[in-house]
Design a protein around this motif. Structure first.
Motif, PDB file in Angstrom:
ATOM      1  N   GLY A 235       0.734  -1.188  -0.147  1.00  0.00           N
ATOM      2  CA  GLY A 235       0.228   0.007   0.388  1.00  0.00           C
ATOM      3  C   GLY A 235       0.604   1.782   0.341  1.00  0.00           C
ATOM      4  N   GLY A 236       2.074   0.972   0.081  1.00  0.00           N
ATOM      5  CA  GLY A 236       2.954   1.976  -0.424  1.00  0.00           C
ATOM      6  C   GLY A 236       2.629   2.853  -1.306  1.00  0.00           C
ATOM      7  N   ALA A 237       3.293   4.665  -1.822  1.00  0.00           N
ATOM      8  CA  ALA A 237       3.326   4.932  -2.825  1.00  0.00           C
ATOM      9  C   ALA A 237       4.795   4.693  -3.502  1.00  0.00           C
ATOM     10  CB  ALA A 237       2.789   6.664  -2.649  1.00  0.00           C
ATOM     11  N   VAL A 238       4.191   4.703  -4.810  1.00  0.00           N
ATOM     12  CA  VAL A 238       5.577   4.206  -5.532  1.00  0.00           C
ATOM     13  C   VAL A 238       5.170   5.379  -6.839  1.00  0.00           C
ATOM     14  CG1 VAL A 238       6.858   2.536  -7.142  1.00  0.00           C
ATOM     15  CG2 VAL A 238       5.376   1.621  -5.189  1.00  0.00           C
ATOM     16  N   VAL A 239       6.761   5.845  -7.066  1.00  0.00           N
ATOM     17  CA  VAL A 239       6.979   6.791  -8.434  1.00  0.00           C
ATOM     18  C   VAL A 239       8.144   5.926  -9.213  1.00  0.00           C
ATOM     19  CG1 VAL A 239       7.896   8.557  -8.777  1.00  0.00           C
ATOM     20  CG2 VAL A 239       6.048   8.754  -6.873  1.00  0.00           C
ATOM     21  N   GLY A 240       8.145   5.680 -10.725  1.00  0.00           N
ATOM     22  CA  GLY A 240       8.894   4.673 -11.174  1.00  0.00           C
ATOM     23  C   GLY A 240       9.687   5.694 -12.247  1.00  0.00           C
ATOM     24  N   GLY A 241      10.478   4.535 -12.479  1.00  0.00           N
ATOM     25  CA  GLY A 241      11.455   5.108 -13.812  1.00  0.00           C
ATOM     26  C   GLY A 241      11.143   5.914 -14.868  1.00  0.00           C
ATOM     27  N   LEU A 242       9.823   5.514 -14.794  1.00  0.00           N
ATOM     28  CA  LEU A 242       9.516   6.200 -16.565  1.00  0.00           C
ATOM     29  C   LEU A 242       8.499   7.448 -15.860  1.00  0.00           C
ATOM     30  CD1 LEU A 242       8.289   5.583 -19.278  1.00  0.00           C
ATOM     31  CD2 LEU A 242       5.423   4.349 -18.477  1.00  0.00           C
ATOM     32  N   ASP A 243       7.729   7.496 -14.630  1.00  0.00           N
ATOM     33  CA  ASP A 243       7.921   8.854 -14.621  1.00  0.00           C
ATOM     34  C   ASP A 243       9.016   9.558 -14.319  1.00  0.00           C
ATOM     35  OD1 ASP A 243       4.850   7.441 -13.280  1.00  0.00           O
ATOM     36  OD2 ASP A 243       6.162   7.081 -12.127  1.00  0.00           O
ATOM     37  N   LEU A 244       9.838   9.423 -14.050  1.00  0.00           N
ATOM     38  CA  LEU A 244      11.070  10.146 -14.051  1.00  0.00           C
ATOM     39  C   LEU A 244      11.368  10.388 -15.136  1.00  0.00           C
ATOM     40  CD1 LEU A 244      13.378  11.794 -13.130  1.00  0.00           C
ATOM     41  CD2 LEU A 244      14.734  10.275 -13.044  1.00  0.00           C
ATOM     42  N   LEU A 245      10.994   9.727 -16.199  1.00  0.00           N
ATOM     43  CA  LEU A 245      11.402   9.566 -17.796  1.00  0.00           C
ATOM     44  C   LEU A 245      10.740  10.631 -18.624  1.00  0.00           C
ATOM     45  CD1 LEU A 245      14.388   8.461 -19.755  1.00  0.00           C
ATOM     46  CD2 LEU A 245      12.263   6.803 -20.127  1.00  0.00           C
ATOM     47  N   VAL A 246       9.635  10.510 -18.658  1.00  0.00           N
ATOM     48  CA  VAL A 246       8.441  11.450 -19.019  1.00  0.00           C
ATOM     49  C   VAL A 246       8.359  12.848 -18.602  1.00  0.00           C
ATOM     50  CG1 VAL A 246       5.721  11.694 -19.430  1.00  0.00           C
ATOM     51  CG2 VAL A 246       6.790   9.415 -19.288  1.00  0.00           C
ATOM     52  N   HIS A 247       8.835  13.075 -17.033  1.00  0.00           N
ATOM     53  CA  HIS A 247       8.553  14.748 -16.999  1.00  0.00           C
ATOM     54  C   HIS A 247       9.840  15.316 -17.268  1.00  0.00           C
ATOM     55  CE1 HIS A 247       4.895  15.463 -14.237  1.00  0.00           C
ATOM     56  NE2 HIS A 247       4.985  13.380 -13.985  1.00  0.00           N
ATOM     57  N   GLN A 248      11.071  14.498 -17.321  1.00  0.00           N
ATOM     58  CA  GLN A 248      12.252  15.017 -17.859  1.00  0.00           C
ATOM     59  C   GLN A 248      12.178  15.324 -19.299  1.00  0.00           C
ATOM     60  OE1 GLN A 248      15.184  14.160 -19.751  1.00  0.00           O
ATOM     61  NE2 GLN A 248      14.220  12.259 -20.382  1.00  0.00           N
ATOM     62  N   ALA A 249      11.377  14.695 -19.880  1.00  0.00           N
ATOM     63  CA  ALA A 249      10.888  14.836 -21.249  1.00  0.00           C
ATOM     64  C   ALA A 249       9.970  15.750 -21.429  1.00  0.00           C
ATOM     65  CB  ALA A 249      10.748  12.680 -22.460  1.00  0.00           C
ATOM     66  N   VAL A 250       8.745  15.663 -20.996  1.00  0.00           N
ATOM     67  CA  VAL A 250       8.588  17.363 -20.953  1.00  0.00           C
ATOM     68  C   VAL A 250       8.807  18.120 -20.656  1.00  0.00           C
ATOM     69  CG1 VAL A 250       6.422  18.500 -20.361  1.00  0.00           C
ATOM     70  CG2 VAL A 250       5.157  15.581 -20.495  1.00  0.00           C
ATOM     71  N   LEU A 251       9.932  18.868 -19.844  1.00  0.00           N
ATOM     72  CA  LEU A 251      10.515  19.603 -20.045  1.00  0.00           C
ATOM     73  C   LEU A 251      11.539  19.654 -21.032  1.00  0.00           C
ATOM     74  CD1 LEU A 251      11.158  19.461 -16.161  1.00  0.00           C
ATOM     75  CD2 LEU A 251       9.619  21.368 -17.098  1.00  0.00           C
ATOM     76  N   GLN A 252      11.762  18.748 -21.520  1.00  0.00           N
ATOM     77  CA  GLN A 252      13.177  18.908 -22.794  1.00  0.00           C
ATOM     78  C   GLN A 252      12.248  19.164 -23.654  1.00  0.00           C
ATOM     79  OE1 GLN A 252      15.011  15.039 -23.175  1.00  0.00           O
ATOM     80  NE2 GLN A 252      16.495  16.048 -22.097  1.00  0.00           N
ATOM     81  N   VAL A 253      10.840  18.681 -24.735  1.00  0.00           N
ATOM     82  CA  VAL A 253      10.328  19.155 -25.348  1.00  0.00           C
ATOM     83  C   VAL A 253       9.676  20.578 -25.131  1.00  0.00           C
ATOM     84  CG1 VAL A 253       8.084  18.847 -26.522  1.00  0.00           C
ATOM     85  CG2 VAL A 253       9.422  17.249 -25.858  1.00  0.00           C
ATOM     86  N   GLU A 254       9.439  21.060 -23.879  1.00  0.00           N
ATOM     87  CA  GLU A 254       9.044  22.830 -23.830  1.00  0.00           C
ATOM     88  C   GLU A 254      10.307  23.656 -24.590  1.00  0.00           C
ATOM     89  OE1 GLU A 254       5.350  21.769 -20.689  1.00  0.00           O
ATOM     90  OE2 GLU A 254       7.392  23.099 -20.144  1.00  0.00           O
TER      91      GLU A 254
END
Length: 278
Positions: A235-254
């Protein structure tokens, strides 16, 4: 920077590079944004070949994404780097400006913060980092923005311990170093960031507490890791590598296209589909 005047190019560089999901994410963004004349490729480029590649960049180039081993090697080739990139001596994004300048930034750090915020993690009182490589320094820089107290780094060697203390001092983060053998304690922190290679944390899955807080595991293939799977099952909150990859790529695209906001949902869906196919 406009994408309507002439065909524009971008790419990811690194070595090895065949595994990179960056083309999938960026192309999905271009399609969603209607940038039909933009292309995004991947090139296997090592540190020795990097200056030559930069020397051949023409005016059609909008930007580059950089992965290992180029994040530090690129710095002498740039006209300017952001404060964020300078703080960790690592550039993962190069924007080619209309006047011919090459500006470096690090979107991993704000990408980490954004990925955590998306899961409701805005601030933590303390945190644990597993590992002490390049990603760990970016994790420290992200924690400098959201952690109000101590960060404990779990490392395997005295050299790595000294490096994490140095990064902590530089980033203004209160870092305490602990031996890797004590990682069971790490799992009780309000936020655990695992920056280790595949398999390195598998043995820790059995030590996950019954009510874990939040885990950020930077791996995305294979996914879920054994640690992330057990964490999620409890039941713990999990953030994964794809979350990081997508968010850093969003900033790159912008930054590269000048279009904002980048299509986070479409980019994530494309990444998920590519991983499922793989």
């Amino acid at each position: 920077m406009s994408g309507t005047d002439s065909p524009r190019r971008a790419a990811v560089l690194g070595s090895p590079i065949a595994h990179s999901l960056s083309p999938v994410l960026h192309r999905a963004a271009y399609e969603e944004l209607g940038l039909d004349d933009w292309s995004y490729d991947r090139f296997d480029v090592d540190e020795q070949a990097l200056p030559g590649f930069f020397g051949n960049l023409g005016p059609q180039w909008a930007g580059l994404s950089l992965t290992m081993p180029l994040k530090r090697a690129v710095i002498p080739l740039l006209d300017e780097i952001s404060e964020t990139a300078g703080a960790v001596e690592a550039v993962n994004t190069v924007v080619c400006t209309e006047d011919g300048r090459r500006v470096g930034d690090n979107t991993d750090i704000p990408g980490m913060v954004a990925a955590l915020r998306e899961r409701g993690i805005e601030q933590v009182e303390s945190a644990a980092i597993l590992g002490a490589g390049a990603t760990a320094s970016s994790a420290l820089a992200a924690l400098a923005r959201i952690c109000t107290g101590e960060v404990v780094a779990y490392v395997r060697s005295a050299d790595r311990a000294a490096e994490m203390r140095r990064w902590g001092g530089r980033l203004g983060v209160d870092v305490r170093v602990a031996d890797w053998a004590e990682t069971d304690r790490a799992l009780r922190a309000p936020l655990v960031i695992a920056t280790t290679p595949a398999g390195a944390t598998d043995a820790l899955a059995a030590a996950v507490p019954e009510r874990p807080a939040a885990l950020f595991d930077v791996l995305y293939d294979p996914w879920p890791t054994e640690l992330a799977a057990r964490w999620s099952a409890y039941g713990g909150a999990v953030v994964g590598g794809l979350d990081l990859l997508v968010h850093q790529a969003v900033l790159q695209v912008e930054q590269m296209t000048g279009r904002s906001p980048a299509p986070l949902g479409a980019m994530r869906k494309a990444g998920e589909q590519a991983l499922a196919a793989h």
